[in-house]
Write a protein that holds these residues in place. Sequence first.
Motif, mmCIF file in Angstrom:
data_model
loop_
_atom_site.group_PDB
_atom_site.id
_atom_site.type_symbol
_atom_site.label_atom_id
_atom_site.label_comp_id
_atom_site.label_asym_id
_atom_site.label_seq_id
_atom_site.Cartn_x
_atom_site.Cartn_y
_atom_site.Cartn_z
ATOM 1 N N PHE A 1 0.833 -1.186 0.000
ATOM 2 C CA PHE A 1 0.000 0.000 0.000
ATOM 3 C C PHE A 1 0.878 1.250 0.000
ATOM 4 C CE2 PHE A 1 -2.780 3.299 1.700
ATOM 5 C CZ PHE A 1 -3.929 3.070 0.959
ATOM 6 N N GLY A 2 0.404 2.271 -0.737
ATOM 7 C CA GLY A 2 1.199 3.472 -0.956
ATOM 8 C C GLY A 2 1.661 3.511 -2.396
ATOM 9 N N THR A 3 1.923 2.352 -2.977
ATOM 10 C CA THR A 3 2.081 2.245 -4.416
ATOM 11 C C THR A 3 0.691 2.005 -5.007
ATOM 12 O OG1 THR A 3 2.380 -0.161 -4.431
ATOM 13 C CG2 THR A 3 4.331 1.185 -4.054
ATOM 14 N N ILE A 23 -1.919 13.802 -0.377
ATOM 15 C CA ILE A 23 -0.777 14.216 0.449
ATOM 16 C C ILE A 23 0.493 14.266 -0.401
ATOM 17 C CG2 ILE A 23 0.728 13.538 2.368
ATOM 18 C CD1 ILE A 23 -1.770 12.353 3.711
ATOM 19 N N ASN A 24 0.706 13.236 -1.223
ATOM 20 C CA ASN A 24 1.882 13.227 -2.098
ATOM 21 C C ASN A 24 1.849 14.395 -3.081
ATOM 22 O OD1 ASN A 24 2.974 10.931 -0.937
ATOM 23 N ND2 ASN A 24 2.017 9.537 -2.404
ATOM 24 N N ALA A 74 4.582 17.288 -3.362
ATOM 25 C CA ALA A 74 5.285 17.475 -4.633
ATOM 26 C C ALA A 74 5.208 18.931 -5.087
ATOM 27 C CB ALA A 74 4.691 16.547 -5.692
ATOM 28 N N LEU A 75 4.026 19.519 -4.971
ATOM 29 C CA LEU A 75 3.876 20.917 -5.381
ATOM 30 C C LEU A 75 4.698 21.850 -4.500
ATOM 31 C CD1 LEU A 75 0.066 21.099 -6.235
ATOM 32 C CD2 LEU A 75 1.989 21.093 -7.821
ATOM 33 N N LEU A 76 4.727 21.558 -3.211
ATOM 34 C CA LEU A 76 5.525 22.397 -2.318
ATOM 35 C C LEU A 76 7.014 22.260 -2.619
ATOM 36 C CD1 LEU A 76 3.619 21.787 1.039
ATOM 37 C CD2 LEU A 76 3.589 23.845 -0.368
ATOM 38 N N TYR A 106 -6.294 5.490 -0.424
ATOM 39 C CA TYR A 106 -5.291 5.745 -1.453
ATOM 40 C C TYR A 106 -5.425 7.171 -1.993
ATOM 41 C CZ TYR A 106 -2.685 5.583 -5.774
ATOM 42 O OH TYR A 106 -1.810 5.875 -6.782
ATOM 43 N N PHE A 107 -6.670 7.628 -2.194
ATOM 44 C CA PHE A 107 -6.865 8.991 -2.666
ATOM 45 C C PHE A 107 -6.263 9.993 -1.683
ATOM 46 C CE2 PHE A 107 -10.829 8.322 -5.563
ATOM 47 C CZ PHE A 107 -10.017 7.648 -6.463
#
Length: 341
Positions: free
Chosen positions: A185-187, A252-253, A257-259, A246-247
């Motif tokens: 999980f996480g992938t 969060i990812n 990523a944007l930050l 997962y959503f």
Amino acid sequence: MSDSDSSDGSDDQGRLEGPRLWLLLQVNRWLFTAAILFAVFAILVAASFLELTPLREIVENQDGIEFLFSAFIGAIITGTSIVVTINQLVLSQELGAVGQQRDRMQDAMEFRRDVESTIDEDASPPEPAAFLFELVDGVQERASELEAEMEGGRDEELREKIADYVDDATENAQTVKDDLQDAQFGTFDVIWNALNFNYSRKIYDARKIRADHGDSLSEEASEKIDHMIDTLQLFGPAREHFKTLYFQWELINLSRALLYISVPALTVMAIMIMYVDGSALPGSTLGVDNLVWLTSAGFVVGISPFVVFITYILRIATVAKRTLAMGPFILRESERDEDLG
């Protein structure tokens, strides 16, 4: 062909493994982002070979660098702030008073007990991949029990339909189980394999068999079908729960990523505005003006936060579209074409 034929798990997996869905769902998001940015960069550089006004002339006469890159600063700051704020609003749904959290815990434990009772397990695994593995394995066992119950039946047509249904369920379940063994999980692997198990179609097929051949089914066989349907019905809520988790994980990812990428992008925009003009980097490389190389690279950096946002949302939106209906509802008509005749 029986009613269950078109529900073949491999057929559904074949659609999932098409090049479009492979690109939207399985490709690493950073690799997908890099491919898009490289394509934009290549197009911008290639455009310099067209019979258009040279970039250096535009920059010298119209101050094109400042006009182009100053707009990025406001767009990056505003866009990143809005996306992060929206993501935090979505994730804030996980917050609540102790009573609400206790109710959630009780609901989760009740669901686990229902699953354990249905698949005859003393304690279901805590990991999402292992939990789905045991649930799919339970479906496979129920299918085998149903087939064993029908071995001595006199209705040959019913036996053939049951056999086709069991073959489909067993093959699909075994494929998903094999892929779930190494999923983490996480992938995206867990959700990908959950999508590969076409439980809605299997619920419909089981109910259709019971409706068409209720008079020919023994009481024991009817109970086996009910047990099969009960087990399949548990897969829907489990998949939806892990999809929701997962959503949230992906949002969060996306925020992180944007930050991570916004500050470097803003820095590059500032450098382009402050230090690049029509006299910068005279000469050419590989037949392309050096200013074109520099400006194209700067533009790609400027749009990188937006492209990262696109690649993450594309996967989330694709999964959401494929799981809009939970339970015995099938939104993709191709999965039940044989019933239209």
